[in-house]
Design a protein around this motif. Structure first.
Motif, PDB file in Angstrom:
ATOM      1  N   TYR A 208      38.239  34.806   4.453  1.00  0.00           N
ATOM      2  CA  TYR A 208      38.975  33.887   3.600  1.00  0.00           C
ATOM      3  C   TYR A 208      40.193  33.357   4.342  1.00  0.00           C
ATOM      4  O   TYR A 208      40.700  33.961   5.289  1.00  0.00           O
ATOM      5  N   TYR A 209      40.658  32.192   3.875  1.00  0.00           N
ATOM      6  CA  TYR A 209      41.871  31.578   4.399  1.00  0.00           C
ATOM      7  C   TYR A 209      42.770  31.248   3.218  1.00  0.00           C
ATOM      8  O   TYR A 209      42.306  30.757   2.181  1.00  0.00           O
ATOM      9  N   VAL A 210      44.061  31.503   3.353  1.00  0.00           N
ATOM     10  CA  VAL A 210      45.013  31.214   2.294  1.00  0.00           C
ATOM     11  C   VAL A 210      46.280  30.615   2.909  1.00  0.00           C
ATOM     12  O   VAL A 210      46.728  31.037   3.972  1.00  0.00           O
ATOM     13  N   ASN A 211      46.812  29.605   2.227  1.00  0.00           N
ATOM     14  CA  ASN A 211      48.093  29.013   2.597  1.00  0.00           C
ATOM     15  C   ASN A 211      49.118  29.528   1.600  1.00  0.00           C
ATOM     16  O   ASN A 211      49.291  28.977   0.510  1.00  0.00           O
TER      17      ASN A 211
ATOM     18  N   GLN B  80      34.753  31.755   3.482  1.00  0.00           N
ATOM     19  CA  GLN B  80      33.831  31.417   4.557  1.00  0.00           C
ATOM     20  C   GLN B  80      32.842  32.554   4.739  1.00  0.00           C
ATOM     21  O   GLN B  80      33.198  33.638   5.203  1.00  0.00           O
ATOM     22  N   GLN B  81      31.603  32.296   4.342  1.00  0.00           N
ATOM     23  CA  GLN B  81      30.539  33.288   4.501  1.00  0.00           C
ATOM     24  C   GLN B  81      29.786  32.995   5.794  1.00  0.00           C
ATOM     25  O   GLN B  81      29.369  31.862   6.045  1.00  0.00           O
ATOM     26  N   ARG B  82      29.608  34.011   6.611  1.00  0.00           N
ATOM     27  CA  ARG B  82      29.061  33.786   7.948  1.00  0.00           C
ATOM     28  C   ARG B  82      27.625  33.311   7.929  1.00  0.00           C
ATOM     29  O   ARG B  82      27.199  32.565   8.806  1.00  0.00           O
TER      30      ARG B  82
ATOM     31  N   ILE C 174      28.043  32.851  -3.777  1.00  0.00           N
ATOM     32  CA  ILE C 174      29.477  32.573  -3.887  1.00  0.00           C
ATOM     33  C   ILE C 174      29.793  31.268  -3.178  1.00  0.00           C
ATOM     34  O   ILE C 174      29.316  31.007  -2.069  1.00  0.00           O
ATOM     35  N   GLY C 175      30.610  30.443  -3.819  1.00  0.00           N
ATOM     36  CA  GLY C 175      30.932  29.135  -3.287  1.00  0.00           C
ATOM     37  C   GLY C 175      32.059  29.155  -2.264  1.00  0.00           C
ATOM     38  O   GLY C 175      32.360  30.181  -1.651  1.00  0.00           O
ATOM     39  N   LEU C 176      32.725  28.014  -2.125  1.00  0.00           N
ATOM     40  CA  LEU C 176      33.710  27.831  -1.059  1.00  0.00           C
ATOM     41  C   LEU C 176      35.116  28.254  -1.450  1.00  0.00           C
ATOM     42  O   LEU C 176      35.962  28.426  -0.576  1.00  0.00           O
ATOM     43  N   THR C 177      35.398  28.414  -2.745  1.00  0.00           N
ATOM     44  CA  THR C 177      36.769  28.711  -3.143  1.00  0.00           C
ATOM     45  C   THR C 177      36.818  29.817  -4.204  1.00  0.00           C
ATOM     46  O   THR C 177      35.857  30.050  -4.947  1.00  0.00           O
ATOM     47  N   ALA C 178      37.975  30.471  -4.249  1.00  0.00           N
ATOM     48  CA  ALA C 178      38.322  31.415  -5.319  1.00  0.00           C
ATOM     49  C   ALA C 178      39.764  31.124  -5.703  1.00  0.00           C
ATOM     50  O   ALA C 178      40.597  30.848  -4.837  1.00  0.00           O
ATOM     51  N   ARG C 179      40.079  31.184  -6.993  1.00  0.00           N
ATOM     52  CA  ARG C 179      41.420  30.829  -7.455  1.00  0.00           C
ATOM     53  C   ARG C 179      41.866  31.786  -8.544  1.00  0.00           C
ATOM     54  O   ARG C 179      41.065  32.204  -9.387  1.00  0.00           O
ATOM     55  N   ARG C 180      43.129  32.130  -8.516  1.00  0.00           N
ATOM     56  CA  ARG C 180      43.715  32.991  -9.544  1.00  0.00           C
ATOM     57  C   ARG C 180      44.713  32.178 -10.355  1.00  0.00           C
ATOM     58  O   ARG C 180      45.562  31.473  -9.800  1.00  0.00           O
TER      59      ARG C 180
END
Length: 270
Positions: free
Chosen positions: A177-180, A191-193, A204-210
């Motif tokens: 994962y990448y987070v700013n 990012q799934q390899r 699982i898609g491209l994003t997760a959000r809280r």
């Protein structure tokens, strides 16, 4: 001696031409039923086919900007990738099936009989049922596939819930994962390899959000207008609630997968 001819129409075996046409139509229809019930990217292929043929109209929020940047043209362009091949196959099946159906119906009208009428009725009912049942088939397919991979979502949520990450890393084997943390601290790019575009099975898609309530929202890999939500405090999704950070329509429906886990739909299903 008088002979009386029966007024009851005899059962006539269909001519070879009509028999071939009706068989081809039913085979194409059965293939479409099975395909739409198993392929996670079928809804996207159906939508893309509609865009390419002009049956589905694009309505971007800023049409001038989208046209100027070439976004509209890029969406309408058919590329020879996993999605493009599905669109071509969908067009071939529907064209062959509908042409064969028309031939069978015309043959039935020219030389009506009980057997021809039953076959034509079955063909017409089958095509109408497939078209009408598309939303229900989409919903059933997504729920079934998401239920199968729900343990994967649970593993990811278990890693994110105790301490939301503030720097890039790895959540689970094969999932980075990448987070700013400065600009979007509650938004993760996943990012799934072994990820593939337009997968056959949901994932699982491209994003997760809280959000502010601690609810974690996951994108899906194939379904554009659906997602999975984890409610750690036992709440339930509220219909009509929008997700502005992901530019999605308001929540239109929610299905409980298990305790604290929901499959939500945003707007209309693709």
């Amino acid at each position: 001696m008088l002979r009386f001819r029966s007024s009851t129409q005899r059962w006539r075996f269909p001519a070879p031409g009509m028999l071939f046409a009706s068989t081809l139509s039913l085979v194409c229809l059965l293939a479409l039923f099975v395909w739409s019930a198993t392929d996670a990217s079928f809804g996207m292929a159906r939508w893309k086919a509609g865009v390419c043929t002009g049956l589905e109209r694009l309505a971007p929020a800023a049409p001038e900007v989208a046209d100027g940047l070439g976004i509209t043209g890029a969406i309408a362009e058919l590329q020879w990738n996993r999605l493009g091949k599905r669109v071509v196959l969908l067009g071939a099946l529907m064209t062959a099936g509908l042409v064969a159906s028309c031939f069978a119906v015309v043959s039935c009208l020219q030389k009506p009989s009980t057997s021809r009428g039953l076959i034509c009725g079955l063909i017409v009912v089958g095509w109408v049922a497939w078209v009408i049942a598309q939303p229900a088939i989409d919903a059933w397919r997504i729920r079934r596939q998401v239920t199968e991979i729900l343990p994967h979502f649970e593993t990811v949520a278990a890693s994110l819930s105790p301490q939301w990450p503030s720097e890039p890393g790895t959540i689970a084997p094969g999932l980075d994962y990448y987070v700013n943390a400065e600009r979007h601290p509650d938004f993760l790019m996943l990012q799934q390899r072994d990820r593939v575009r337009y997968p056959f099975h949901e994932g699982i898609g491209l994003t997760a959000r809280r959000d502010k309530q601690g609810i974690i929202h996951f994108d899906l890999a194939a379904a554009a207008n659906a997602g999975v939500e984890f409610h750690p405090h036992g709440t339930a999704p509220a219909t009509g609630r929008g997700v502005p950070e992901q530019f999605l329509p308001p929540v239109s429906s929610a299905v409980r997968l298990k305790e604290r886990w929901y499959l939500v739909q945003y707007g209309a299903m693709q």
